[in-house]
Design a protein around this motif. Structure first.
Motif, PDB file in Angstrom:
ATOM      1  N   ALA A  47     -24.529  88.389  71.956  1.00 28.91           N
ATOM      2  CA  ALA A  47     -25.141  87.439  72.993  1.00 28.91           C
ATOM      3  C   ALA A  47     -24.042  87.111  74.221  1.00 28.91           C
ATOM      4  O   ALA A  47     -24.213  86.445  74.861  1.00 28.91           O
ATOM      5  N   HIS A  48     -22.748  87.806  73.870  1.00 29.25           N
ATOM      6  CA  HIS A  48     -21.829  87.625  75.013  1.00 29.25           C
ATOM      7  C   HIS A  48     -21.072  88.762  75.319  1.00 29.25           C
ATOM      8  O   HIS A  48     -20.144  89.277  74.899  1.00 29.25           O
ATOM      9  N   PRO A  49     -21.865  89.790  75.956  1.00 28.88           N
ATOM     10  CA  PRO A  49     -21.297  91.196  76.380  1.00 28.88           C
ATOM     11  C   PRO A  49     -20.130  90.885  77.073  1.00 28.88           C
ATOM     12  O   PRO A  49     -19.247  91.927  77.037  1.00 28.88           O
ATOM     13  N   ASP A  50     -20.055  90.181  77.834  1.00 29.15           N
ATOM     14  CA  ASP A  50     -18.831  90.212  78.735  1.00 29.15           C
ATOM     15  C   ASP A  50     -17.565  89.898  77.956  1.00 29.15           C
ATOM     16  O   ASP A  50     -16.575  90.495  78.256  1.00 29.15           O
ATOM     17  N   ILE A  51     -17.806  88.998  77.084  1.00 32.12           N
ATOM     18  CA  ILE A  51     -16.374  88.719  76.267  1.00 32.12           C
ATOM     19  C   ILE A  51     -16.269  90.033  75.429  1.00 32.12           C
ATOM     20  O   ILE A  51     -15.102  90.393  75.099  1.00 32.12           O
ATOM     21  N   HIS A  52     -17.205  90.679  74.815  1.00 31.64           N
ATOM     22  CA  HIS A  52     -17.121  91.630  74.069  1.00 31.64           C
ATOM     23  C   HIS A  52     -16.337  92.850  74.581  1.00 31.64           C
ATOM     24  O   HIS A  52     -15.474  93.542  74.182  1.00 31.64           O
ATOM     25  N   GLU A  88     -14.356  92.595  77.130  1.00 27.44           N
ATOM     26  CA  GLU A  88     -12.898  92.042  77.618  1.00 27.44           C
ATOM     27  C   GLU A  88     -12.163  92.295  76.500  1.00 27.44           C
ATOM     28  O   GLU A  88     -11.043  92.871  76.361  1.00 27.44           O
ATOM     29  N   TRP A  89     -12.410  92.060  75.201  1.00 26.56           N
ATOM     30  CA  TRP A  89     -11.804  92.053  74.102  1.00 26.56           C
ATOM     31  C   TRP A  89     -11.725  93.535  73.643  1.00 26.56           C
ATOM     32  O   TRP A  89     -10.671  93.908  73.178  1.00 26.56           O
ATOM     33  N   SER A  90     -12.532  94.352  73.915  1.00 20.50           N
ATOM     34  CA  SER A  90     -12.497  95.667  73.524  1.00 20.50           C
ATOM     35  C   SER A  90     -11.268  96.488  74.092  1.00 20.50           C
ATOM     36  O   SER A  90     -10.675  97.418  73.680  1.00 20.50           O
ATOM     37  N   ASP A 148     -10.803  91.665  65.025  1.00 21.73           N
ATOM     38  CA  ASP A 148     -12.309  91.454  65.482  1.00 21.73           C
ATOM     39  C   ASP A 148     -12.511  89.946  65.772  1.00 21.73           C
ATOM     40  O   ASP A 148     -11.723  89.247  65.570  1.00 21.73           O
ATOM     41  N   CYS A 149     -13.665  89.836  66.197  1.00 18.96           N
ATOM     42  CA  CYS A 149     -14.098  88.413  66.581  1.00 18.96           C
ATOM     43  C   CYS A 149     -13.640  87.422  65.601  1.00 18.96           C
ATOM     44  O   CYS A 149     -13.138  86.475  65.588  1.00 18.96           O
ATOM     45  N   GLY A 150     -13.866  87.984  64.181  1.00 21.65           N
ATOM     46  CA  GLY A 150     -13.760  87.028  63.098  1.00 21.65           C
ATOM     47  C   GLY A 150     -12.236  86.578  62.659  1.00 21.65           C
ATOM     48  O   GLY A 150     -11.803  85.645  62.237  1.00 21.65           O
ATOM     49  N   CYS A 154     -10.177  85.497  64.675  1.00 22.77           N
ATOM     50  CA  CYS A 154     -10.042  84.332  65.411  1.00 22.77           C
ATOM     51  C   CYS A 154     -11.190  83.030  65.311  1.00 22.77           C
ATOM     52  O   CYS A 154     -11.057  82.080  65.082  1.00 22.77           O
ATOM     53  N   HIS A 155     -12.341  83.725  65.235  1.00 20.50           N
ATOM     54  CA  HIS A 155     -13.642  82.903  65.126  1.00 20.50           C
ATOM     55  C   HIS A 155     -14.134  82.360  63.785  1.00 20.50           C
ATOM     56  O   HIS A 155     -15.148  82.168  63.820  1.00 20.50           O
ATOM     57  N   SER A 156     -13.495  82.797  62.525  1.00 20.13           N
ATOM     58  CA  SER A 156     -13.929  82.249  61.487  1.00 20.13           C
ATOM     59  C   SER A 156     -13.312  81.190  60.973  1.00 20.13           C
ATOM     60  O   SER A 156     -12.079  81.170  60.833  1.00 20.13           O
ATOM     61  N   LEU A 158     -16.544  79.871  64.119  1.00 17.38           N
ATOM     62  CA  LEU A 158     -15.894  78.653  64.909  1.00 17.38           C
ATOM     63  C   LEU A 158     -15.661  78.668  66.265  1.00 17.38           C
ATOM     64  O   LEU A 158     -15.377  79.630  66.813  1.00 17.38           O
ATOM     65  N   GLU A 159     -16.341  77.757  67.003  1.00 16.11           N
ATOM     66  CA  GLU A 159     -16.724  78.008  68.472  1.00 16.11           C
ATOM     67  C   GLU A 159     -15.060  78.052  69.271  1.00 16.11           C
ATOM     68  O   GLU A 159     -15.032  79.081  70.060  1.00 16.11           O
ATOM     69  N   ASN A 160     -14.252  77.071  68.901  1.00 13.36           N
ATOM     70  CA  ASN A 160     -12.980  77.083  69.910  1.00 13.36           C
ATOM     71  C   ASN A 160     -11.803  77.313  68.810  1.00 13.36           C
ATOM     72  O   ASN A 160     -11.022  76.258  68.398  1.00 13.36           O
ATOM     73  N   SER A 182      -4.859  84.447  77.916  1.00 17.01           N
ATOM     74  CA  SER A 182      -6.231  84.073  77.792  1.00 17.01           C
ATOM     75  C   SER A 182      -6.898  84.560  76.595  1.00 17.01           C
ATOM     76  O   SER A 182      -6.487  85.226  75.999  1.00 17.01           O
ATOM     77  N   ALA A 183      -8.065  83.875  76.150  1.00 14.26           N
ATOM     78  CA  ALA A 183      -8.747  84.047  74.875  1.00 14.26           C
ATOM     79  C   ALA A 183      -8.956  85.478  74.430  1.00 14.26           C
ATOM     80  O   ALA A 183      -8.687  85.856  73.263  1.00 14.26           O
ATOM     81  N   HIS A 184      -9.497  86.290  75.588  1.00 12.99           N
ATOM     82  CA  HIS A 184      -9.833  87.734  75.042  1.00 12.99           C
ATOM     83  C   HIS A 184      -9.446  88.708  75.641  1.00 12.99           C
ATOM     84  O   HIS A 184      -9.550  90.058  75.667  1.00 12.99           O
TER      85      HIS A 184
END
Ligand code: HEC
Ligand code: HEC
Ligand code: HEC
Ligand code: HEC
Ligand code: HEC
Ligand code: HEC
Ligand code: HEC
Ligand code: HEC
Ligand code: HEC
Ligand code: HEC
Length: 437
Positions: A211-216, A218-220, A230-232, A234-236, A244-246, A304-306
């Protein structure tokens, strides 16, 4: 005149002691109970009364414990010139008649704006004199000095004299103002390869990546992706494992404990240590950018986050908020120009100076028997008195004498070190002369 100042000071100090104690802990509206404006160092936590008044009617010993609880390690690290144990020595008891130096509050009381000088000091300026009356007789060089000059001019501090004691001055007297090899051992922006704890099992949230290719993307390219966070990571949600959104500091500190702890002991994060919401520029009296007034401090104020671009964090990030003459002067200063060149790749980063070089220096710590380079996130750790910066920061590139002179020059601090120091502090010269005599 001197007598009157001291008498007033003693009266003020004595008259605040004692009363009110118990409403301190009962009342809902603590703001209304504050008996006066709290000092620059503590105003952020003034509503957490019990961080200092750990018990009503606690008396001086309990307040002392609170001060030492938060500042004891720092003073020990600073090799405090006047620790309490010097004054419990019976040979020095007579020196306590005017200033009872066993207790912090003798020199740093609270809620008394009218007698509070910079660095939270609540004594008349000539206090060194009361214990060191004989120094003028002992030392030729000190004979004609004013007694309010001991600590005001880059010569001595009360606690931290690590860069100012005689042997150190003598040992480091030589050398040009700028060292031939002027470079940092641990420069900003260089990769830090530390062993951080990465949980083995992390949700990867493929649907969020989609759903968020740009964030994906940047993170890569970030060191988090490289290190397997991985995303999780921070986001779990800790308990449910759900998205977890924020994410906030609670997530960051599962892996970055040292950074979070040091962050919470300086002015950016100190409110979090008292379970108060983090500071916003709007809560401060310092000058900040109009656009930043409602930004709440947090790990993502500078990171920045990513993306994990540490050079951005080291100066550009600071200038999204700070807006005093000193901060604004940085970009056009010689140091700022070195940083611009380093960012452009024209010189190696170890030759550049950023805000973080001075305010958040990298330090080597030992963790699990391994030497690890980490960034001290307490930007107040070496701020005041500013001679704290001399050994870990300035002397990597400059001589001791030049560093002392530069830091004692208020105009240079205001323009962020753009120019040579206007005055010379003679302590090295005096020390050399004493050794030669
Ligand atoms: C950063 C530490 C700190 C915080 C936070 C703090 N105080 Fe104090 N307070 C002090 C110190 C230090 C003194 C002076 C004690 C002395 O000189 O013996 C003092 C003195 C007082 C006194 C005078 C009586 C006494 O015990 O000496 C009152 C009343 C008081 N504080 C109320 C408050 C209230 C109410 C709050 C919260 C709204 C608060 N304080 C928060 C440090 C603090
Ligand atoms: C809950 C922790 C806490 C307690 C308790 C506390 N302080 Fe602090 N103090 C801080 C923090 C955080 C700062 C701001 C960062 C810094 O300057 O190190 C600070 C700042 C200061 C400063 C420097 C002010 C400046 O403008 O540079 C002094 C001096 C000081 N504290 C003395 C004391 C004394 C004396 C006591 C006991 C009455 C005390 N503190 C109690 C956390 C605490
Ligand atoms: C005789 C006076 C005196 C006493 C007692 C005293 N201080 Fe200080 N303190 C100072 C002065 C003066 C400064 C300003 C910087 C300097 O000269 O070192 C200062 C600065 C500080 C600072 C700012 C940072 C630093 O490292 O210098 C802290 C924190 C601090 N004092 C905490 C304490 C605590 C905690 C106690 C009690 C254990 C205490 N002080 C006792 C005079 C005193
Ligand atoms: C309450 C008394 C008291 C006050 C106030 C005081 N001192 Fe001291 N100072 C002492 C004592 C006690 C010693 C240790 C014995 C000695 O060297 O005389 C000492 C030692 C020193 C030393 C030598 C340290 C060493 O390790 O050789 C210096 C330098 C010094 N003080 C400077 C200052 C300065 C500067 C001030 C004011 C900012 C100051 N003192 C305020 C009592 C005091
Ligand atoms: C005021 C800005 C600022 C804030 C707020 C901030 N950082 Fe940093 N951080 C920096 C700077 C500057 C560096 C160092 C850049 C360099 O040296 O290249 C850094 C470096 C780091 C590093 C890499 C170096 C190391 O120590 O391992 C980590 C990890 C880190 N920060 C985590 C955090 C966490 C977690 C938080 C929140 C508790 C946080 N930061 C809050 C500015 C900040
Ligand atoms: C190092 C921790 C960390 C990692 C790893 C991380 N994020 Fe984030 N993410 C954050 C933080 C912090 C925020 C909140 C930013 C804010 O509030 O400005 C955030 C916000 C978001 C948001 C909502 C806000 C927005 O910008 O749209 C989305 C969606 C998101 N992240 C997706 C992802 C995806 C997908 C991954 C994996 C490819 C990922 N994140 C990896 C820390 C992280
Ligand atoms: C699951 C563990 C984990 C979490 C959660 C986490 N990090 Fe990291 N972080 C790491 C690892 C591992 C590295 C790689 C460092 C290394 O290789 O030394 C790293 C590196 C960094 C760096 C340094 C990048 C560099 O290039 O030097 C920064 C800055 C950073 N993290 C900030 C954050 C922030 C801010 C958060 C919260 C939003 C966060 N991290 C959350 C594990 C984590
Ligand atoms: C989100 C906005 C924000 C960002 C970004 C930020 N700061 Fe701050 N800074 C603050 C606030 C708010 C304070 C607390 C001011 C106060 O206590 O009055 C502060 C305090 C400070 C102080 C202590 C001032 C004092 O007198 O005790 C220093 C030094 C500082 N910041 C340096 C930096 C540096 C260096 C950076 C970048 C690495 C940075 N800041 C990034 C908002 C920010
Ligand atoms: C060469 C070292 C150096 C650099 C680079 C530097 N500073 Fe400072 N900064 C200092 C010194 C020294 C002080 C003064 C401390 C004192 O004596 O009160 C200071 C003070 C500050 C203060 C406190 C001002 C106040 O009024 O209390 C802030 C905020 C600050 N710096 C932010 C920054 C920011 C943001 C940058 C980058 C844009 C930066 N500094 C770059 C050394 C530096
Ligand atoms: C990484 C090395 C490095 C560090 C660390 C460093 N400087 Fe510098 N500084 C330099 C260089 C290189 C120059 C000269 C730049 C030029 O001539 O273009 C300079 C220039 C200056 C100047 C301006 C001189 C002039 O002629 O305009 C002052 C003042 C200064 N530094 C003070 C300090 C102080 C104070 C500290 C510590 C808080 C410090 N510097 C830390 C490398 C450093």
């Amino acid at each position: 005149m001197k007598k009157i100042i001291w008498a007033t000071w003693m009266l003020v100090t004595l008259s605040i002691a004692g009363y009110y104690g118990y409403i301190l802990f009962k009342a809902d509206n603590k703001q209304a109970l504050l008996i006066g404006e709290t000092s620059h160092g503590h105003f952020q936590i003034e509503l957490a009364c019990s961080s200092c008044h750990t018990e009503a009617f606690g008396g001086p010993e309990l307040i002392q414990e609170a001060c030492v609880g938060c500042h004891g390690a720092e003073l020990t690290e600073a090799n405090d010139t006047h620790p309490k144990k010097k004054f419990t020595d019976p040979r020095n008891a007579d020196r306590l008649s005017v200033v009872d130096a066993r207790y912090c509050v003798s020199c740093h009381t609270e809620h008394r704006k009218e007698i509070t000088a910079p660095v939270g000091v609540t004594l008349p300026e000539d206090y060194c004199f009361h214990c060191h009356t004989d120094v003028g007789g002992d030392r030729e060089s000190h004979r004609d000095l004013a007694f309010d000059s001991c600590a005001s001019a880059g010569c001595h501090n009360y606690h931290d004299n690590r860069a100012l004691f005689e042997d150190f001055l003598v040992h480091n007297h030589a050398g040009p103002w700028l060292k031939e090899i002027a470079r940092l051992t641990n420069p900003n922006g260089a990769a830090i390869l530390a062993s951080k704890r990465v949980p083995e099992q992390q949700p990867t949230f493929p649907e969020q990546k989609a759903a968020h290719p740009d964030i994906h993307q940047e993170w890569s390219g970030s060191s988090h992706a490289d290190a397997g966070v991985d995303c999780g990571g921070c986001h779990s949600d800790v308990s449910s494992g759900e998205w977890l959104e924020n994410p906030g500091i609670a997530q960051c500190q599962t892996c970055h404990i040292h950074e979070a702890e040091s962050y919470k002991s300086g002015k950016h994060g100190m409110r979090l240590a008292q379970s108060l919401p983090a500071i916003r520029p709007a809560d401060s009296k310092m000058p900040f950018k109009e656009t930043a007034l409602s930004l709440q401090q947090g790990c993502n104020s500078c990171h920045s986050a990513h993306r994990t671009d540490t050079l951005f964090a080291a100066s550009e990030a600071c200038l999204t908020c700070h807006n005093d003459d000193h901060s604004r002067g940085f970009d056009s200063s010689p140091h700022g120009q070195l940083l611009t060149q380093a960012i452009a790749g024209a010189i190696p980063v170890e030759q550049a100076v950023s805000c973080a070089t001075c305010h958040m220096p990298r330090a080597e710590n030992i963790i699990d028997q391994e030497t690890v380079v980490q960034v001290n996130h307490n930007q107040n750790h070496n701020l005041r008195p500013n001679e704290k910066m001399i050994r870990p920061v300035c002397m990597q590139c400059h001589s001791l004498g030049f560093s002392i002179d530069a830091l004692a020059d208020p105009a240079l601090i205001r323009n962020n070190f753009n120019g040579k120091p206007a005055n010379h502090i003679p302590s090295i010269d005096w020390s050399l002369k004493r050794v030669a005599d």
